[in-house]
Design a protein around this motif. Sequence first.
Motif, PDB file in Angstrom:
ATOM      1  N   ALA A  26       0.835  -0.991  -0.011  1.00  0.00           N
ATOM      2  CA  ALA A  26      -0.026   0.149   0.013  1.00  0.00           C
ATOM      3  C   ALA A  26       0.847   1.401   0.024  1.00  0.00           C
ATOM      4  CB  ALA A  26      -0.963  -0.139   1.243  1.00  0.00           C
ATOM      5  N   HIS A  27       1.942   1.221   0.736  1.00  0.00           N
ATOM      6  CA  HIS A  27       2.840   2.373   0.610  1.00  0.00           C
ATOM      7  C   HIS A  27       3.447   2.450  -0.705  1.00  0.00           C
ATOM      8  CE1 HIS A  27       6.922   4.553   2.353  1.00  0.00           C
ATOM      9  NE2 HIS A  27       7.081   4.347   1.225  1.00  0.00           N
ATOM     10  N   GLU A  28       3.930   1.410  -1.325  1.00  0.00           N
ATOM     11  CA  GLU A  28       4.456   1.803  -2.759  1.00  0.00           C
ATOM     12  C   GLU A  28       3.143   2.051  -3.743  1.00  0.00           C
ATOM     13  OE1 GLU A  28       7.283   1.375  -3.269  1.00  0.00           O
ATOM     14  OE2 GLU A  28       8.036   0.963  -1.329  1.00  0.00           O
ATOM     15  N   ILE A  29       2.296   1.590  -3.416  1.00  0.00           N
ATOM     16  CA  ILE A  29       0.995   2.187  -4.373  1.00  0.00           C
ATOM     17  C   ILE A  29       0.960   3.684  -4.303  1.00  0.00           C
ATOM     18  CG2 ILE A  29      -1.442   2.031  -4.759  1.00  0.00           C
ATOM     19  CD1 ILE A  29      -1.280  -0.940  -4.050  1.00  0.00           C
ATOM     20  N   GLY A  30       1.034   4.154  -2.837  1.00  0.00           N
ATOM     21  CA  GLY A  30       0.941   5.523  -2.655  1.00  0.00           C
ATOM     22  C   GLY A  30       1.990   6.391  -3.261  1.00  0.00           C
ATOM     23  N   HIS A  31       2.942   5.792  -3.661  1.00  0.00           N
ATOM     24  CA  HIS A  31       3.952   6.419  -4.520  1.00  0.00           C
ATOM     25  C   HIS A  31       3.509   6.573  -5.962  1.00  0.00           C
ATOM     26  CE1 HIS A  31       7.212   6.966  -1.749  1.00  0.00           C
ATOM     27  NE2 HIS A  31       7.515   5.652  -1.248  1.00  0.00           N
ATOM     28  N   ALA A  32       2.486   6.031  -6.413  1.00  0.00           N
ATOM     29  CA  ALA A  32       2.143   6.370  -7.741  1.00  0.00           C
ATOM     30  C   ALA A  32       1.381   7.737  -7.897  1.00  0.00           C
ATOM     31  CB  ALA A  32       1.273   5.124  -8.173  1.00  0.00           C
ATOM     32  N   PRO A  44       7.311  12.854  -0.014  1.00  0.00           N
ATOM     33  CA  PRO A  44       6.957  11.501  -0.552  1.00  0.00           C
ATOM     34  C   PRO A  44       6.750  10.212   0.238  1.00  0.00           C
ATOM     35  CG  PRO A  44       8.554  12.674  -1.953  1.00  0.00           C
ATOM     36  CD  PRO A  44       8.399  13.297  -0.547  1.00  0.00           C
ATOM     37  N   GLU A  45       7.864  10.111   1.233  1.00  0.00           N
ATOM     38  CA  GLU A  45       7.962   8.844   2.107  1.00  0.00           C
ATOM     39  C   GLU A  45       6.772   8.911   3.067  1.00  0.00           C
ATOM     40  OE1 GLU A  45       9.171   6.201   1.317  1.00  0.00           O
ATOM     41  OE2 GLU A  45      10.635   6.862  -0.197  1.00  0.00           O
ATOM     42  N   THR A  46       6.629  10.164   3.893  1.00  0.00           N
ATOM     43  CA  THR A  46       5.494  10.218   4.967  1.00  0.00           C
ATOM     44  C   THR A  46       4.223  10.135   4.125  1.00  0.00           C
ATOM     45  OG1 THR A  46       5.860  12.697   4.663  1.00  0.00           O
ATOM     46  CG2 THR A  46       7.050  11.285   6.382  1.00  0.00           C
ATOM     47  N   SER A  64      15.370  10.355   3.190  1.00  0.00           N
ATOM     48  CA  SER A  64      14.067  10.711   2.715  1.00  0.00           C
ATOM     49  C   SER A  64      13.043  10.300   3.789  1.00  0.00           C
ATOM     50  CB  SER A  64      13.895  10.354   1.359  1.00  0.00           C
ATOM     51  OG  SER A  64      14.204   9.007   1.108  1.00  0.00           O
ATOM     52  N   TYR A  65      13.381   9.587   4.749  1.00  0.00           N
ATOM     53  CA  TYR A  65      12.603   9.111   5.873  1.00  0.00           C
ATOM     54  C   TYR A  65      12.784   9.878   7.152  1.00  0.00           C
ATOM     55  CZ  TYR A  65      12.156   5.145   2.598  1.00  0.00           C
ATOM     56  OH  TYR A  65      12.014   4.219   1.641  1.00  0.00           O
ATOM     57  N   PRO A  66      11.762  10.265   8.015  1.00  0.00           N
ATOM     58  CA  PRO A  66      11.899  10.532   9.529  1.00  0.00           C
ATOM     59  C   PRO A  66      12.231   9.080  10.175  1.00  0.00           C
ATOM     60  CG  PRO A  66       9.528  10.569   8.808  1.00  0.00           C
ATOM     61  CD  PRO A  66      10.253  10.138   7.706  1.00  0.00           C
TER      62      PRO A  66
HETATM   63 ZN    ZN Z   1       8.579   4.482  -0.152  1.00  0.00          ZN
END
Ligand code: ZN
Length: 378
Positions: free
Chosen positions: A222-228, A306-308, A344-346
């Motif tokens: 789901a996280h990867e789908i969010g990157h779309a 993007p990551e958050t 790119s991540y907290p």
């Molecule tokens: Zn990511």
Amino acid sequence: MKYLSSILIGFYLTSAGAASFCTNYELPNNYLKMKSETEKSIDAFANNKVIAAQADGILSKLITAKSPFVTSWYAKGNFKGKSEEDVAKSWRQYFARSFLLMKYPQGDAKIDAEIEKLVDGLLQSNFNKSFKDQMNKNFSTAKILAVQTINEMNLPQNKVIIAKINSIKLYWPEHLKTARNKAIPLDLIDWGIAYDPLSNEINIGLNSLSYSNDETIMAVFAHEIGHAFDPCRWGAFFEGPWPFEKVGQCLRSSSSVGAKKRDDSKLEAFGKAGKLTPELVAALKANPTCNKQAYPPKGIQADQLPETFADWFSAEVISHYKELDISKLRPDLCDESTLVEGSSYPTNRLRQEKIYYSQPKLKSLLKDSTENSYCALK
Ligand SMILES: [Zn+2]
């Protein structure tokens, strides 16, 4: 290759407050087994006839040329009292990992064939049918739940986002020779799960074995789908303003994860020095939340939106999973290893507490009544 740093698996366990299941966290056995077998295979690769001959030949050339590179490698290696054979073996390991497995093809047919044999063997032995079935099943569920989530959001762009989600596929590299990401064989071995916007596919690497259960695999998909449709990709693939602007502003705030902005203070200088093409400088300026391979480099702050956002979307999606056992959700975020500077991540703890555990449905499953830092859509 920003995605590589996303898989920083360590053994640092914690109990991060009341709503944490981190004390129970263990990396799955098949992941640990894969890691140790990969190391053994690379060691064997480095010492096989073809590779060792190449490594030894280069070492003696460098020694004859009094190369400062080899002198410094030797000084760092702490080889006092070690036999010549031990030094040679160390060199071969170093040479294999730092050179041969960092570029493909090497241009020498025999060496390329050995690299192919190594990588293909690792892919085939780890991506067996039961693992692929489990991943495919969870990916299908993640897609269904993601579509349901977007439908309920009732955004002006619902239709196009759903069409995009439905067309995302998994990409399983099978042979190095034909793999999309073959340029750096060691990266191919070291990949986790990462969305590729150009092909609209999710690349699967061996580190995906680190995700221990269905809940977690679904949440990661789901996280990867969010990157779309994250803030970086939105402009390139969709029309109109990013519909999650309010969520984005909230994720930037200190009441949530405080997602950092990209540090552009070196951008002009990099452009002037020729480290970035004028096109790339322009593209970076036009897309302030995008992180590219060339900028920002390690040590300079990457944009964390993007990551958050992908985590936020993942939390929304997984909250729709009826059989969710919250205690199983993303134990990978229990890893408290220090992130690279400018990541790119907290921190994982912030991601877990302020994003996943703050999502209202997940929060109620946790029976958590502490102050809410949830970022609402509207
Ligand atoms: Zn990511």
